[in-house]
Design an enzyme around this catalytic site. Structure first.
Site, PDB file in Angstrom:
ATOM      1  CB  SER A  12      -0.950   0.020   1.205  1.00  0.00           C
ATOM      2  OG  SER A  12      -0.227  -0.065   2.424  1.00  0.00           O
ATOM      3  CB  SER A  13       2.642   3.243   1.645  1.00  0.00           C
ATOM      4  OG  SER A  13       3.045   2.575   2.822  1.00  0.00           O
ATOM      5  N   GLY A  14       5.234   3.014   0.086  1.00  0.00           N
ATOM      6  CA  GLY A  14       6.679   2.836   0.117  1.00  0.00           C
ATOM      7  C   GLY A  14       7.316   4.015   0.818  1.00  0.00           C
ATOM      8  NE  ARG A  15       7.741   2.486   4.817  1.00  0.00           N
ATOM      9  CZ  ARG A  15       7.951   2.397   6.138  1.00  0.00           C
ATOM     10  NH1 ARG A  15       7.466   3.306   6.966  1.00  0.00           N
ATOM     11  NH2 ARG A  15       8.637   1.391   6.632  1.00  0.00           N
ATOM     12  CG  HIS A 234      10.177 -11.824   1.783  1.00  0.00           C
ATOM     13  ND1 HIS A 234       9.843 -13.029   2.355  1.00  0.00           N
ATOM     14  CD2 HIS A 234       9.023 -11.136   1.673  1.00  0.00           C
ATOM     15  CE1 HIS A 234       8.547 -13.066   2.580  1.00  0.00           C
ATOM     16  NE2 HIS A 234       8.027 -11.917   2.166  1.00  0.00           N
ATOM     17  CG  ASP A 235       7.824  -7.268   2.985  1.00  0.00           C
ATOM     18  OD1 ASP A 235       7.750  -8.514   3.064  1.00  0.00           O
ATOM     19  OD2 ASP A 235       6.893  -6.562   2.547  1.00  0.00           O
ATOM     20  CG  ASN A 294       2.165 -16.209   4.528  1.00  0.00           C
ATOM     21  OD1 ASN A 294       3.265 -16.655   4.827  1.00  0.00           O
ATOM     22  ND2 ASN A 294       1.990 -15.265   3.637  1.00  0.00           N
ATOM     23  CD  GLN A 302      -3.386  -2.635   5.699  1.00  0.00           C
ATOM     24  OE1 GLN A 302      -3.453  -3.245   4.647  1.00  0.00           O
ATOM     25  NE2 GLN A 302      -2.268  -2.566   6.410  1.00  0.00           N
ATOM     26  N   GLY A 401       3.596  -2.514  11.942  1.00  0.00           N
ATOM     27  CA  GLY A 401       2.527  -1.592  12.316  1.00  0.00           C
ATOM     28  C   GLY A 401       1.606  -2.134  13.379  1.00  0.00           C
TER      29      GLY A 401
END
Length: 484
Positions: A12-15, A234-235, A294, A302, A401
């Protein structure tokens, strides 16, 4: 002082986050944030990969304007998705998202030829219909014939930045095409999806130097002097590196869009019980395995928020949930129907209606239902984890988060009867930066890095405050009966 930049891109987002080691502590500063998401294009849900790369250059220019002239860069993203690249070095199309519906029945079709037990014994990877194996199984054969190289998303971004191509192992393992024993792609599985090992760039471990940003980009943009280091791309692998676990009795929960719950192992566990419970052996940094499950995660919350036009912040939604009586319904949060429904709210309500349970109506009731059932799933998964690994778990480190959601952390602690240590919420970026710091010899190894992480960030502890044993047993009974 050395500067480290984590390019951390999620669904959904990047930083772009700047990291520095100052007086023995890791300091972070977010320098640039941008949105991400898939859109329907040519009949499929696709990522705008060019936009993501453009945002990286925008972020690097911002960093240069702050006076930073040089830095190393690490890139991490989500797993399983890939880019097909032609022999001219250009992508053949925008990559398709793992949430696209093309692979809905692919597991059943492919495993009619190769039994699940056979694939699991080879790879140790859980069966999820969006794994790269099934995406390639459904891929356009004409495109595959034109494909010179297949690159995972972070590897492709690194290739565009530097001109150098690798296949980083923590992400490669999620494809369900890597052979646990050989440490290479499995020829049988590759053949089944009409690709060859030669189409993948050479394998690389976290900490490998990839190269400097190409001269053409430095001419086009005002960038600092940067060298890209291949981190744990991989995050989740980066998040585990960034988890301040200590001793041998801890488990991790990377809590974000997805919840990844497991423990770090030195040797894989791909026995019968692990197969039955659908646990996975993803490769970790520095010779480890992420033995995990998972779980749907905060995607459900969200989605509720998006449907309500972001009327409430996540903190406000959690506060509303806390006002509700918990455990008013049992929901299998890992049911495929919640993966990408047209309306998450309608899907949750329909599930409860179909199973004869109280139907949540308000925002507080909906979010409470999600948090309670996530916590129930976490507690059950922790019990499975102990049985499979035959080692006790006395601490659960929650990062990401979700580590900020008090109600979810407390419910998890009480249901699992375990101490929960929450934080840091930026574990993925921290793990990305830590690998860079180890490569640059500012930190010696992961163990010492985790001690520094624990000293650098505020961690919150939760102890069980209620006995929810009966609730957990009722939940397991209900879910098992429904799945029959």
């Amino acid at each position: 002082m050395k500067n480290y930049i984590a390019v951390d891109i999620g669904a959904s987002s990047g930083r772009l986050i700047l990291g520095q080691l100052i007086n023995g502590e890791i300091k972070l500063e977010e320098m640039h944030r941008f949105s991400n998401g898939f859109k329907k294009e040519n009949g499929h849900d696709r990522w705008d990969i060019d936009k993501l790369i453009q945002e990286i250059f925008i972020g690097l220019e911002k960093i240069k304007k702050t006076g930073i002239e040089a830095a190393t860069i690490g890139i991490d993203t989500w797993a399983v998705d890939y880019v097909l690249v032609g022999d001219n070095g250009q992508k053949l199309q925008n990559p398709i998202s793992y949430r696209d519906s093309r692979t809905v029945n692919s597991i059943e079709e492919l495993t009619s030829q190769y039994p699940k037990e056979y694939i699991y014994e080879k790879t140790g990877i859980q069966f999820l219909d969006f794994n790269t194996l099934y995406q390639l199984y459904e891929e356009d054969e004409k495109l595959l014939e034109q494909t010179d190289r297949i690159m995972m998303i972070p590897d492709y971004i690194g290739y565009i930045l530097t001109g150098n191509a690798v296949t980083e192992v923590t992400n490669a393992s999620t494809t369900q095409m890597m052979n646990l024993r050989k440490g290479l792609f499995d020829d049988d599985l590759l053949g089944e999806v009409n690709v060859s090992e030669e189409q993948f760039p050479k394998l690389a471990d976290p900490g490998t130097m990839l190269g400097k940003i190409s001269h053409k980009w430095c001419k086009q943009y005002d960038l600092p002097k940067c060298e890209v280091i291949t981190v744990a791309t991989h995050d989740t692998a980066s998040a585990v590196v960034g988890t301040p676990g200590s001793g041998n009795d801890w488990a991790f929960l990377s809590s974000g869009t997805w919840s990844l719950l497991g423990r770090e192992l030195k040797t894989p566990e791909n026995g019968k019980l692990a197969f039955q419970e659908n646990y996975t052996n993803e490769w970790g940094a520095y010779g480890t395995y992420r033995f995990l499950k998972n779980i749907m995660g905060l995607w459900m919350v969200q989605s509720i928020r998006s449907e309500q036009n972001k009327k409430y912040s996540f903190a406000e939604m959690a506060a509303l949930a806390e006002k509700e009586e918990p455990f008013q319904q049992y929901i299998n949060v890992n049911d495929e129907r919640f993966s990408n429904p047209e309306s998450m709210i309608n899907e949750i309500q329909a599930y409860c209606r179909e199973t004869g349970q109280k139907v949540p109506q308000t925002t507080g009731e909906l979010v409470s239902a999600v948090y309670c059932n996530l916590a129930l799933y976490y507690a059950d998964a922790l019990n499975q984890l102990v049985k499979i690994t035959k080692k006790p778990i006395n601490k659960l480190n929650i990062v990401g988060g979700g580590s900020n959601v008090d109600i979810l952390n407390q419910l998890t602690s009480s249901l699992a009867k375990i101490k929960v240590i929450a934080g840091p919420d930026e574990a993925t970026a921290i793990g990305n930066i830590v690998v860079q710091m180890i490569s640059e010899h500012e930190l010696s190894d992961v163990d010492s890095a985790r001690k520094v992480i624990a000293q650098s960030f505020n961690l919150k502890e939760y102890d069980p405050n209620k006995d929810y044993g009966k609730i957990l047993e009722d939940y397991k009974t209900f879910i098992l009966e429904k799945e029959k």
